[in-house]
Design a protein around this motif. Structure first.
Motif, short mmCIF file in Angstrom:
data_model
loop_
_atom_site.label_atom_id
_atom_site.label_comp_id
_atom_site.label_asym_id
_atom_site.label_seq_id
_atom_site.Cartn_x
_atom_site.Cartn_y
_atom_site.Cartn_z
N HIS A 82 53.55 -10.48 19.42
CA HIS A 82 52.52 -11.93 19.65
C HIS A 82 51.50 -11.86 18.61
CE1 HIS A 82 54.66 -11.43 22.88
NE2 HIS A 82 54.08 -12.82 23.39
N SER A 94 49.29 -16.84 14.18
CA SER A 94 49.53 -17.94 13.56
C SER A 94 50.21 -17.56 12.70
CB SER A 94 48.79 -18.32 12.61
OG SER A 94 48.37 -17.39 11.68
N TRP A 129 55.55 -23.45 16.81
CA TRP A 129 54.58 -22.44 16.90
C TRP A 129 53.10 -22.99 17.03
CZ3 TRP A 129 55.13 -17.43 14.05
CH2 TRP A 129 56.33 -16.57 14.12
N PRO A 130 52.66 -22.86 17.67
CA PRO A 130 52.57 -22.05 18.71
C PRO A 130 53.51 -22.94 20.31
CG PRO A 130 50.60 -23.29 19.09
CD PRO A 130 50.59 -23.89 17.08
N SER A 143 54.01 -16.79 18.20
CA SER A 143 52.69 -17.51 18.24
C SER A 143 52.26 -18.02 19.98
CB SER A 143 52.15 -17.90 17.60
OG SER A 143 51.42 -18.53 17.51
N ALA A 166 51.72 -20.90 22.87
CA ALA A 166 51.01 -21.67 23.16
C ALA A 166 49.61 -22.29 24.06
CB ALA A 166 51.73 -23.15 23.10
N GLN A 196 45.88 -17.31 22.42
CA GLN A 196 45.26 -17.87 20.68
C GLN A 196 44.03 -16.37 20.80
OE1 GLN A 196 46.49 -18.76 18.26
NE2 GLN A 196 48.65 -18.83 19.53
#
Length: 388
Positions: A43, A46, A73-74, A102, A104, A109
């Motif tokens: 993971h 970006s 992505w995400p 990536s 979401a 994040q």
């Protein structure tokens, strides 16, 4: 520092470690009881970080990768490509390929930005058990793991794992290895738009679906489904997402006459009052009262009696499938808890046929999870009715 962290994504909760530290990644396998032939997804926040982990062959492959990642992505799409030398072999199940994604989810994040390393993470549960879609599920399965931090981001919004695709540009295709939260229709649209805009240098890149036969000639699960070899992607083993109580897909079958023959009784559910039912859109509404407890993935409330009123959650098949995906793993865990508390012998899941005209739909992804939760096993709900 080599510790594990469980964190939310939009799909399910992941059990993460530093994806560039082989010893840290091994702790994931130890904590889950996960076999080393099942790879992890890396993971990253970006596209830029993803490109450092893969070796793309030629401008067309890079263009396809960037188109898919840029559009999805995400989000719930994992892309498999040849792994760079930076990626430890334990992440890839000793293959030459790695999946990158990536996610979401704001908590995921934030974690990835703070970690500043790719995070290897399968689902945060016991291997083969029902996937976790809230922090409580993680704590129940992995609360014993020394030093584990669980980041509570609330329930997951998509509810099933990411779609996994593998780039095979030499053969002009992108292959869906695992159906999930990104649909085939979405992927085909991205590829078609890229081709129309000339992004692929005139190469026509098609979408295909990996579909090994998991069912034998007699309709039973194929024993030869090779779960012992290195897997191309997570979630491809026949038994997966499974409750601890024996689980089967079921269909109702009527036997007319005073008695059913011995042949008709083979494979029947038996006494459904000792089983928990997970229905799908009231497909088995006529028989729900026979079961000790009933859940419905497309109806608002679980209920212990057929007299309880229920109304559909969603008005369209696509919306119903989306809501059912969001609820499926939580419902499987609830059914498991009820079955264990009441000493029920079985969990029965109403079988259904996904619309073959929409390959890679959420409906197909949902059926895939339920099929594997039942290890491909099917039974008949044998209903005896007198003639006339």
């Amino acid at each position: 520092n080599g510790y594990l962290v469980a964190f939310p994504t939009e799909t399910v909760y992941g059990l993460g470690a530093n994806g560039l530290d082989a010893s840290a990644v091994l702790k994931i396998f130890e904590a889950k009881g996960r076999p080393l032939n099942d790879p992890c997804i890396l993971h990253i926040p970006s596209i830029a970080e993803a490109l450092e982990l893969v070796e793309l062959e030629g401008s067309t492959e890079r263009a396809v990768f960037e188109r898919l990642a840029g559009a999805c992505w995400p989000g719930p799409l994992s892309i498999v490509a040849r792994a760079s030398a930076r990626v430890p072999r334990v992440v890839t199940a000793q293959t030459d390929f790695v999946a990158v994604r990536s996610p979401a989810h704001p908590v995921a994040q934030t974690l990835l930005q703070a970690a500043r390393v790719p995070v290897a993470a399968p689902s945060a549960n016991r291997f083969g058990h029902v996937s976790p879609t809230c922090a409580e599920h993680v704590a129940k399965d992995l609360g014993h793991v020394d030093g584990l931090r669980i980041l509570d981001g609330g329930p997951c919004g998509v509810g099933i794992e990411s779609t996994v695709v593998k780039l095979d540009i030499a053969n002009g295709r992108v292959v869906v290895l695992r159906k999930g939260g990104t649909t085939g229709e979405q992927l085909e649209r991205v590829l078609a738009e890229g081709a129309a805009e000339g992004a692929f240098g005139g190469t026509n890149v098609r979408l295909e679906f990996y579909s090994p036969s998991l069912v034998g000639d007699a309709g039973s699960p194929r024993e030869a489904a090779d779960d012992s070899s290195a897997q191309q992607a997570p979630g491809m083993m026949l038994k997966h997402y499974a409750p601890s109580v024996p689980t089967f897909l079921i269909s109702a079958r009527v036997a007319e006459g005073e008695q059913a023959s011995t042949e008709e009784a083979v494979g029947a559910v038996g006494d459904p009052s000792q089983a928990v039912l997970i229905d799908m859109g009231s497909r088995l509404s006529e028989y729900q009262a026979l079961f000790s407890h009933t859940f419905d993935l497309a109806v608002g409330e679980a209920r212990g009696d057929a007299a309880a009123t229920a109304s559909p959650i969603s008005s369209t098949p696509a919306a119903a499938a989306e809501e059912a995906c969001r609820r499926v793993f939580a419902t499987l865990r609830e059914a498991e808890a009820v079955a264990e508390a009441t000493c029920a012998r079985l969990i029965c899941i109403a079988d259904f046929a996904a619309n073959a005209a929409t390959r890679g739909s959420l409906e197909e992804a949902l059926h895939d999870r339920l099929f594997r939760a039942a290890s491909g096993q099917r039974l008949d709900l044998l209903v005896r009715r007198p003639l006339g």
